[in-house]
Design an enzyme around this catalytic site. Structure first.
Site, PDB file in Angstrom:
ATOM      1  N   CYS A  93       0.842  -1.207   0.000  1.00 17.17           N
ATOM      2  CA  CYS A  93       0.000   0.000   0.000  1.00 17.17           C
ATOM      3  C   CYS A  93       0.873   1.252   0.000  1.00 17.17           C
ATOM      4  CB  CYS A  93      -0.913   0.011   1.221  1.00 17.17           C
ATOM      5  SG  CYS A  93      -2.033  -1.384   1.356  1.00 17.17           S
ATOM      6  N   CYS A 104     -17.961  41.375  17.377  1.00  9.68           N
ATOM      7  CA  CYS A 104     -19.324  41.526  16.871  1.00  9.68           C
ATOM      8  C   CYS A 104     -19.603  40.469  15.811  1.00  9.68           C
ATOM      9  CB  CYS A 104     -19.543  42.921  16.282  1.00  9.68           C
ATOM     10  SG  CYS A 104     -18.496  43.256  14.843  1.00  9.68           S
ATOM     11  N   CYS A 116     -17.391  40.421  12.740  1.00  5.90           N
ATOM     12  CA  CYS A 116     -16.091  39.741  12.913  1.00  5.90           C
ATOM     13  C   CYS A 116     -16.230  38.255  12.575  1.00  5.90           C
ATOM     14  CB  CYS A 116     -15.583  39.885  14.340  1.00  5.90           C
ATOM     15  SG  CYS A 116     -15.289  41.576  14.869  1.00  5.90           S
ATOM     16  N   ASP A 136      35.718  20.081  18.354  1.00  9.08           N
ATOM     17  CA  ASP A 136      36.141  21.417  18.749  1.00  9.08           C
ATOM     18  C   ASP A 136      36.628  21.319  20.194  1.00  9.08           C
ATOM     19  OD1 ASP A 136      36.253  24.336  18.939  1.00  9.08           O
ATOM     20  OD2 ASP A 136      34.436  24.122  20.151  1.00  9.08           O
ATOM     21  N   ASP A 173      32.027  27.269  14.718  1.00  9.92           N
ATOM     22  CA  ASP A 173      32.025  25.868  14.296  1.00  9.92           C
ATOM     23  C   ASP A 173      31.012  25.592  13.188  1.00  9.92           C
ATOM     24  OD1 ASP A 173      33.955  25.142  16.229  1.00  9.92           O
ATOM     25  OD2 ASP A 173      32.393  25.023  17.763  1.00  9.92           O
TER      26      ASP A 173
END
Length: 809
Positions: free
Chosen positions: A22, A86, A89, A494, A697
């Protein structure tokens, strides 16, 4: 197709997948679309698309999925909207949302909520929110609604599991009486209590037509979509046995009935799917647990008072107060207060972390005994917790390169099995002259073939591995990183902030006759208490570690370029450069015997009391406690270790020797680090990884095959890295390597098992050495075994960091 052309991503659920065939067929139809690269995850039941919006539209991939016989389920979403005042809106919000494809919306003025029904393949939640924001409103999803939605989803999953359990129990009870003839054949002394033909038909019909109906529906969808999957195999196999037996009963023809085979096979496969679903759900436990960590409300300073607000309504710059014992609701910076904070749920670090003014805190961590006032710096999707969830989901939904072979096999698996079944039917019928025998052999071939185990072999291991990494405080970008990390042969470090703490610490202390360590540290730390000098924290940390109380010194004076001085009732104190304190006098005898050295590794600070040198402190960047252990573990795993630093050669040599790194290079500029990484990539026998924490780095992290960032480092390094170690333990690096190798080993085991099972089982079934019932039982258990093997990876997350051992792969 060039990847750089793909600029957007879409993630949505897919309904109706039952096996790897599938997932493979969906990928095929999606990847035929222009500008689309698709990955379909069977275990997560999701599709991940990278696409070029200029070349393809969302409706095209939705139609392609539906033509293939699958569907994308619609979703419902409830948003709280700030600013609705309101009816106009609500009407504006509804109209704007419903202009989006296949979106219906209902805005409620009384509750300020918008209920949205949408198609996730056509529109994303981010687009819905952006649509509302364009109108000038502020949408947010209340945390309690998120919690209810999560709870409702889990409830729905449990109800579906209980329905499936009831279905399989009923099917099993109806199938048991049909087994009596088979038991009589196995035990000759047992009386033959074969049921009358009518009773066999009566018992087998509900199992076939009710319990097994899902196989026929899914199989028909697959065939209609132009592909075949496991449901087709089960439907053909059990359907053939049932129809053959039905014809014998209705036409009163002589011959053996196989109602028992069809009913028992359906029952066994349903049991297998039930156990598989339960096991697969455990593979997503990590993401669910991360979602449950999300805080709900915060106490925010607004209009001169404190109000409790949903965290979705908080904005950057807000100030929140966190009482002792409360969950920190936001990412921010401490403005006032001191406390210890439990960050174990984010970093895996079990010890509380001290937070003071200027410290960074993260949402979901638990405040300890102190009160904190926090300024909000990150909200929503930008918080550490949200980024963790996004990374884990991205990693779990991605596809490892090792899965490509399984995908290619799955694409041709079901048609090949159908061909083998037809060939078995024809040859056995010709050889034996008995159609019923030939049919049973063919049914056994159809039933035992299991593309599910192939489809689940890789994604379940990836999902468990990614979730385990998250619980260990290791964030991986995708499945490719999880697989490739174990193939690293060169690890570059580092120095500052990675192998070391990135801050100076007290290495040694030389004392004049008559002076005590406690007194010297108390004077030095008290002088530095208000200083912003980088070395000041070393004295304060040393005093705190030894529980030495500080003195309240008045009129501490800074002598620029030299040090600090203060007058106390008992003595005149000075702390700073030895040259300043000695004023040209030679080193006293007690100090000349023990240092200071001029190797350039350490800094030397003197303490003078009433004009006489009383102590000399040796300060240097402190190594991480587990740096040497980590390097040793990596070297034991056959890796080459290298250190690159911009520091002086003497310091680089001392650090490299202390942690056991065999090769190092000092005074390397940021772009030089990237160049050195590129050189090592050309000479290394395997992949090259870089571990760093700073902005400098970032070029090297991006150049390396795999960039690894320290979670405590700069955001640039964290965003550049493919792997982020959230803990403040470098040993997490060894854990990540161990987990990667274990995940890859598990994937290989799963694939060997899945391939081997089918390679051995199908010929045995074709030869008639496996009955359909036994074939169904083995097939049902194969997928469960693959998922169970993947779940063993979760045990690595419970292993203590100090006990990690990375073996060579």
């Amino acid at each position: 197709m060039a990847t750089e052309l793909l600029s957007q991503e879409a993630v949505f659920p897919i309904e109706g997948m039952t096996c790897a065939a599938c997932a493979a067929s969906i990928e095929q139809v999606l990847n035929r679309l222009p500008g689309v690269q698709a990955r379909v995850n069977l275990a997560a039941e999701q599709a991940h698309l990278d696409y070029d919006p200029a070349r393809v539209q969302p409706r095209q991939w939705l139609e392609s999925i539906q033509r293939a016989g699958f569907d994308v389920p619609r979703r419902q979403w409830v948003l709280q909207v700030e600013g609705i005042s309101c009816g106009a809106c609500t009407a504006a919000i509804e109209q704007a949302l419903q202009r989006l494809p296949e979106v219906t919306a209902q805005a409620n003025l009384a509750t300020s909520q918008v209920r949205i029904d949408y198609q996730p393949a056509l529109v994303s939640e981010a687009e819905l929110e952006a649509c509302i924001r364009k109108l000038g409103y502020v949408p947010f999803q209340q945390q309690e609604l998120k919690g209810r939605a999560l709870h409702a989803k889990e409830q729905a999953e449990r109800q579906a599991w209980r329905r499936s359990l009831a279905q399989v129990v009923v099917a099993s009870l109806l199938s048991l009486p049909l087994l009596l003839p088979m038991l009589a054949m196995l035990w000759p002394g047992m009386p033959d209590h074969a049921l009358p033909r009518g009773w066999q038909l009566l018992l087998a019909t509900p199992v076939q037509c009710w319990a097994g109906a899902g196989f026929f529906r899914a199989g028909w969808r697959a065939i209609r979509g132009g592909h075949a999957n496991m449901d087709v195999l089960v439907a053909l196999g059990t359907g053939s046995a049932f129809l053959y037996s039905l014809v014998l009963v209705l036409w009163r023809l002589p011959g053996d009935l196989y109602f028992d085979s069809s009913a028992v096979v359906i029952s066994l496969i349903l049991w297998g799917r039930l156990m598989e679903a339960r096991a697969r759900r455990q593979t997503t436990a990590a993401v669910r647990s991360l979602h449950q960590l999300q805080p709900e409300q915060a106490r925010v300073e607004r209009d001169g008072g404190l109000v409790d607000l949903d965290v979705g309504r908080i904005v950057v710059g807000d100030r929140v107060q966190v009482p002792a014992g409360a969950q920190i609701p936001v990412d921010g910076r401490v403005l006032a207060g001191t406390s210890s904070v439990d960050e174990s749920m984010l970093s895996g670090e079990s010890m509380p972390v001290t937070k003071a003014v200027g410290s960074v805190v993260h949402a979901a961590s638990i405040n300890g005994t102190g009160w904190l006032r926090v300024e909000v710096t990150e909200v929503g999707a930008d918080t550490l917790l949200a980024r963790m969830i996004q990374r884990v989901e991205q990693a779990q939904g991605s596809k490892a390169p090792v899965q490509r072979l399984a995908d290619r096999v799955a694409a041709i698996f079901v048609p090949a099995v159908l061909g083998v079944a037809l060939l078995t039917l024809a040859l056995t019928w010709w050889w034996s002259g008995q159609f019923s025998v030939a049919m049973i052999h063919a049914v056994a071939v159809l039933v035992i073939a299991c593309p599910c185990s192939l489809g689940l072999a890789t994604p379940t291991a990836i999902m468990v591995g990614s979730g385990t990494a998250a619980r260990m405080g290791i964030m991986m970008r995708d499945a490719t990183v999880l697989e490739r990390l174990g193939k690293v042969r060169t690890m570059i470090f580092d120095k500052t902030g990675t192998l070391t703490r990135g801050r100076p610490g007290l290495r040694s202390l030389a004392l004049a006759p008559g002076q005590t360590r406690t007194q010297a540290l108390q004077w030095a730390a008290s002088l530095e208490a208000g200083s912003g000098h980088p070395l000041a924290q070393a004295f304060l940390d040393a005093a705190a570690d030894e529980a030495i109380p500080l003195l309240s010194l008045q009129a501490v004076e800074t002598v620029v370029g030299q040090g600090l001085q203060a007058q106390t009732p008992e003595a005149r104190l000075q702390l700073g450069r030895l040259e300043w304190l000695l004023a040209g006098a030679p080193l006293p005898a007690w100090l000349s015997r023990s240092g200071p050295s001029d190797d350039g590794v350490a800094s030397w600070v003197g303490l003078s009391v009433d004009g006489h040198l009383a102590a000399c402190f040796e300060l240097m960047d402190v190594l991480r406690d587990d740096a040497a252990q980590t390097v040793q573990a990596l070297r034991g795993a056959g890796m080459q270790t290298v250190m690159l630093t911009g520091d002086r050669p003497a310091i680089a040599a001392a650090v490299a020797h202390a942690v056991g790194i065999e090769a190092f290079q000092a005074e390397v500029l940021p772009e030089g680090k990237a160049d050195r990484v590129a050189q090592l990539q050309q000479s290394s026998q395997g992949l090259v990884a870089m571990v760093g924490d700073g902005i400098n780095d970032a070029p090297a992290l991006a150049t390396a095959d795999i960039g690894i960032g320290m979670g405590s480092g700069s955001m640039v390094a964290v965003e550049t890295a493919a792997v982020v170690l959230m803990q403040d333990h470098l040993i997490s690096l060894a854990q990540a390597i161990q987990l990667s190798r274990a995940t890859l080993r598990t994937i290989r085991q799963n694939l060997v098992f899945a391939f081997g099972y089918n390679v051995i089982g199908i010929p045995l079934a074709a030869l008639g050495w496996l009955s359909p019932m036994l074939a169904g039982a083995i097939m049902a258990l194969s997928s469960v075994s693959v998922v169970g093997n993947s779940l063993r990876l979760a045990r690595l997350g419970r292993q203590a960091p100090g006990r990690i051992r990375v073996h060579q792969s």
